[in-house]
Design an enzyme around this catalytic site. Structure first.
Site, PDB file in Angstrom:
ATOM      1  N   ASP A   1       1.040   0.592 -31.455  1.00 35.03           N
ATOM      2  CA  ASP A   1      -0.334   0.841 -30.897  1.00 35.03           C
ATOM      3  C   ASP A   1      -0.350   2.101 -29.698  1.00 35.03           C
ATOM      4  O   ASP A   1       1.089   2.275 -29.484  1.00 35.03           O
ATOM      5  CB  ASP A   1      -0.812  -0.428 -30.039  1.00 35.03           C
ATOM      6  CG  ASP A   1      -2.003   0.041 -29.377  1.00 35.03           C
ATOM      7  OD1 ASP A   1      -3.150   0.446 -29.677  1.00 35.03           O
ATOM      8  OD2 ASP A   1      -2.116  -0.681 -28.152  1.00 35.03           O
TER       9      ASP A   1
ATOM     10  N   ASP B   1      -2.837   3.194 -27.107  1.00 38.36           N
ATOM     11  CA  ASP B   1      -3.598   2.872 -25.398  1.00 38.36           C
ATOM     12  C   ASP B   1      -2.903   1.619 -24.808  1.00 38.36           C
ATOM     13  O   ASP B   1      -3.059   0.606 -25.653  1.00 38.36           O
ATOM     14  CB  ASP B   1      -5.298   2.612 -25.836  1.00 38.36           C
ATOM     15  CG  ASP B   1      -5.945   3.973 -26.044  1.00 38.36           C
ATOM     16  OD1 ASP B   1      -5.328   5.186 -25.871  1.00 38.36           O
ATOM     17  OD2 ASP B   1      -7.190   3.842 -26.600  1.00 38.36           O
TER      18      ASP B   1
ATOM     19  N   ASP C   1      -0.520  -4.502 -26.871  1.00 43.99           N
ATOM     20  CA  ASP C   1      -0.793  -4.869 -25.645  1.00 43.99           C
ATOM     21  C   ASP C   1      -2.037  -5.774 -25.672  1.00 43.99           C
ATOM     22  O   ASP C   1      -2.230  -6.296 -24.735  1.00 43.99           O
ATOM     23  CB  ASP C   1      -0.899  -3.981 -24.694  1.00 43.99           C
ATOM     24  CG  ASP C   1      -2.247  -2.763 -24.708  1.00 43.99           C
ATOM     25  OD1 ASP C   1      -2.411  -2.695 -26.104  1.00 43.99           O
ATOM     26  OD2 ASP C   1      -2.688  -2.558 -24.228  1.00 43.99           O
TER      27      ASP C   1
END
Ligand SMILES: [Mg+2]
Length: 294
Positions: free
Chosen positions: A27, A29, A235
């Site tokens: 990922d 961001d 996250d």
């Protein structure tokens, strides 16, 4: 000769042993990029190690093609990537053997990539948000905002906010309401046959997700390389399908030092630090485990 074969057949890579077979999905961001500054500086040492070891690093983000291309350039990354929460898989020309690419998907062949399109048309997603607003839900999508508004909201510079608005398969949106309202909203979106997920923002998309895209790329790598070991780093809840699709799921800490409680999978490896700093140490640790013994 195909790029991937070149990558793995050179004599000078004999020493990389089992590392040859490691594929890392990440990922952006809040994971590889700092949640506030969008910097990957703290992950640079391990990114460099992956480059030296020729280990594919596959960006798998809710960001758009234009945004990911920007970061691929900064990262000197030439591997395939997954945009807009699994909406599109962009495979550089001649990366895999043409016979390896499955034919039962919608594939758009461009000058730089073969793109597997899994996502729903962007216009259809915006239309659903429009209908929901008519029904009283307080939703506001990127398409309802100016570049300046997106820039202010995301903390992105204007030229990157412009890239963030160039969407094909996924619409990020703001929603004003409490938990009960957001559950009602989720149901309203799902009954219309669409999916809602959450990263930095809420997102509406079709039936694609990061996990489906990761599975397709994993199969392609297996066809070319045989057995591989896949790692996924995320996250937020929008990473769950990706984390479920890999052999080794890794979660990094949020800026407050906690792990998102919604991401709770068996065998989840918890990085010891926030965002890119946690990414750096977790991947370095995995590399040390996979390094062949001297
Ligand atoms: Mg994230």
């Amino acid at each position: 000769m195909l790029w991937i074969y070149r990558l793995y057949s050179s004599n000078d890579r004999k020493d990389s042993g089992r590392l040859n077979k490691l594929i890392i999905f990440t990922d952006l961001d809040g994971t590889l990029l700092d949640a506030d500054t969008y910097s990957f500086a703290e992950a640079s040492p391990t990114i460099q190690l992956l480059r030296e070891r020729h280990i594919p690093l596959i960006i798998c983000s809710s960001k758009t093609r234009a945004e990911i291309e920007h970061y691929r350039m900064l990262l000197e990354n030439r591997h395939p990537f997954i945009s807009e929460n699994g909406g599109g898989i962009f495979i550089p020309k001649a990366y895999f053997s043409p016979t390896a690419v499955p034919t039962h998907f919608k594939i758009v062949s461009g000058s730089r990539y073969d793109t597997i399109e899994l996502g729903t048309r962007y216009g259809d997603l915006c239309a659903v948000l429009h209908d929901l607003r008519q029904e009283g839900y307080l939703v506001k999508g990127f398409s309802d905002m100016t570049v300046a508004e997106v820039s202010e909201l995301t903390n992105l510079p204007l030229h990157e906010a412009r890239m963030a608005k160039q969407r094909d398969f996924d619409e990020p949106f703001l929603f004003e309401g409490d938990v009960t309202d957001s559950e009602r909203l989720s149901t309203a979106i799902q009954t219309r046959g669409f999916t809602v997920t959450r990263g930095r923002f809420f997102h509406i998309l079709g039936n694609s997700n990061k996990g489906m895209a990761v599975e397709i790329l994993t199969e392609l790598y297996k066809k070319q390389l045989g057995e591989i070991v896949t790692v996924g780093v995320g996250d937020s809840p929008n990473d769950i399908p990706m984390l479920k699709a890999v052999d080794i799921p890794v979660i990094v800490q949020n800026p407050d030092g906690r792990y998102d409680p919604a991401v709770d999978l068996p065998e989840l490896m918890r990085a010891d630090d926030i965002g890119p700093k946690g990414w750096n140490t977790a991947i370095a640790k995995l590399l040390s485990l996979f390094l062949p013994s001297e």
